[in-house]
Write an enzyme that holds these catalytic residues in place. Sequence first.
Site, short mmCIF file in Angstrom:
data_model
loop_
_atom_site.label_atom_id
_atom_site.label_comp_id
_atom_site.label_asym_id
_atom_site.label_seq_id
_atom_site.Cartn_x
_atom_site.Cartn_y
_atom_site.Cartn_z
N GLY A 161 0.82 -1.21 0.00
CA GLY A 161 0.00 0.00 0.00
C GLY A 161 0.85 1.25 0.00
O GLY A 161 1.98 1.28 0.49
N GLY A 200 1.47 5.28 1.19
CA GLY A 200 1.38 5.91 2.50
C GLY A 200 2.56 5.60 3.39
O GLY A 200 2.63 6.07 4.52
N HIS A 236 -0.39 0.90 9.64
CA HIS A 236 -1.65 1.37 9.07
C HIS A 236 -2.54 1.97 10.15
O HIS A 236 -3.71 2.23 9.93
CB HIS A 236 -2.39 0.22 8.39
CG HIS A 236 -1.54 -0.55 7.44
ND1 HIS A 236 -0.91 -1.73 7.80
CD2 HIS A 236 -1.19 -0.30 6.16
CE1 HIS A 236 -0.20 -2.17 6.77
NE2 HIS A 236 -0.35 -1.33 5.77
#
Length: 576
Positions: A72, A74, A236
């Site tokens: 992912g 980020g 996360h």
Amino acid sequence: VIFNTWDVAYVRDMAAAKKWLNDAEDVVEEMVEGVMAAHAGQLVKLKGYNVLLHRNIEVIKAGQVTILSGGGSGHEPAHAGYVGDGMISGAILGGVFASPSIDSVLAAIRAAAGPHGVLLVVKNYTGDRINFGQAALIAQTEGIRVATVIVADDCALPEGKGITGGRGVAGTVLVHKVAGAAAQAGLALEAVAAEATNAAETVKTLGVAMTTCTVPGSAPSGRLDAETIEIGLGIHGEPGMKQSPLRKCDELVDEMITVINGRAKLVAGDDVAVMINNLGGTPTMELYLVARKAVLAVAALTGTPPARVYVGSFMTALEMAGVSISLLKLDPLLAARLDAATSAPAWPTTGGPVAPLAELEPVVTSTDATAAAATAATAGGAPVVDSEALRRVCQALIEAETKLTEWDQIAGDGDCGITFRRGAEKIIAGLDNYPVSSAEATLEALATDISASMGGTSGALLEIFFRAARLHLRESGNAADFRGAFVAGANAIKDVGGADAGYRTMLDALLPAADALANGAPLTDAIAAAEEGAESTMQMEGLAGRSNYIRAELLATVPDPGAKAVAIAMRAFAGP
């Protein structure tokens, strides 16, 4: 609203966090454009994908094992910042905190594959393992040599809990460095994988956060107040080992080193590499305070200061104010791999020149062309699939976005609602052109649209469901065996993902419905079984996916959002 709080009402009443954004939906694509603008001399973008490869990938793959990693977005500079000579050969970018799709991973493997093979370095998250794993299997059927190394360096999760295992966090960067140096030294695929595996099994990491993080377009979380920190918070924003009152830096670092060394087992005389990683919002001054104490704490264990110390932003979690510490026990070979030269821009002391942008055309295989031709050949016949039923399903999932998100903010990472909404919108956009005269072709179209839009674990699992259902229709020779296709899809999710009934996943709705259909029950009974199974997840412990990290008392307040999405979809498919 997507992420990071148990106090849902608090999030709903808050405005979106202040960020440098144009549109939250475009953040990854625009970030890729910025990365290319800054590092065009080192990178080439795979056209049509958020995949960034070494600019000289054709030369690299001809002469050595190529290394791919990703996950992912980020977490910048991970993973594109580590593309360069002596590190990884390409980075595959998913949405914010969402795994890249199987298609993206497969396209990257095809583009990077040469005679020496491809090594995948994968962080230990369910979505990453499934998507990278399935792409590797497909590539292997095409004759590409692929090996995979899983990194699970996080020490926050108790060992042996569920099937998920430790998370892959900042130690992954050290694995990139070791693997990249081994590949550049000319080792064969098996040897490179062995060195990377050794590094992955040796490195241990723990993070502490002062604040959580906020996905672009979402409201800030109120989970950690001004006096509370979280030890072991995930990259996360998922929960860690425990919350604690704020303490002095030296006290926190001592506790972190103690926890890490419970796994690292450092003793007197060991050489150690220490990585002090900024989780996104920590001032450099504070990083060096952590480094100071970490060096002292390691020296107290080994009798000498660490052999290597790296300080910086290596794998972040957006703007999270926090730090992770990674310890890697060194032998002479590991030390040499860390010291080997690299041009990767995010590795300390490296950089590169700027050059014009470039794009590489994706590799197109005969399998792609055959699938497209098969879909085209089915168009124009009498419908055998109810497109309006599919439309009802999509509309129901779009309408359920807010509720699915609220549940997932407690039971997962908060992206369930938006993930299903993206898939539903993609299907609706192309539904009028679906090949509904063929059930098999329609299932393929559903799998393709889900792969292109959803991302994350849910997208990967649903893609597996529809592809397995399509395969059942083809192999059974009965294009109308929808019951068997449903059962095949549910079982494929179970087989590939490793979860089962009772693990608190979408299977707790799918498997009861599949059992009902397999036993000849009407669709209404299968729907009731799915709804009952989804509701029953409130009494289950999380044993798979990110719910595995969540405390049982929190899980007991909400059903599993993936199971509820299945039940909602089945009810909508049946119609009023």
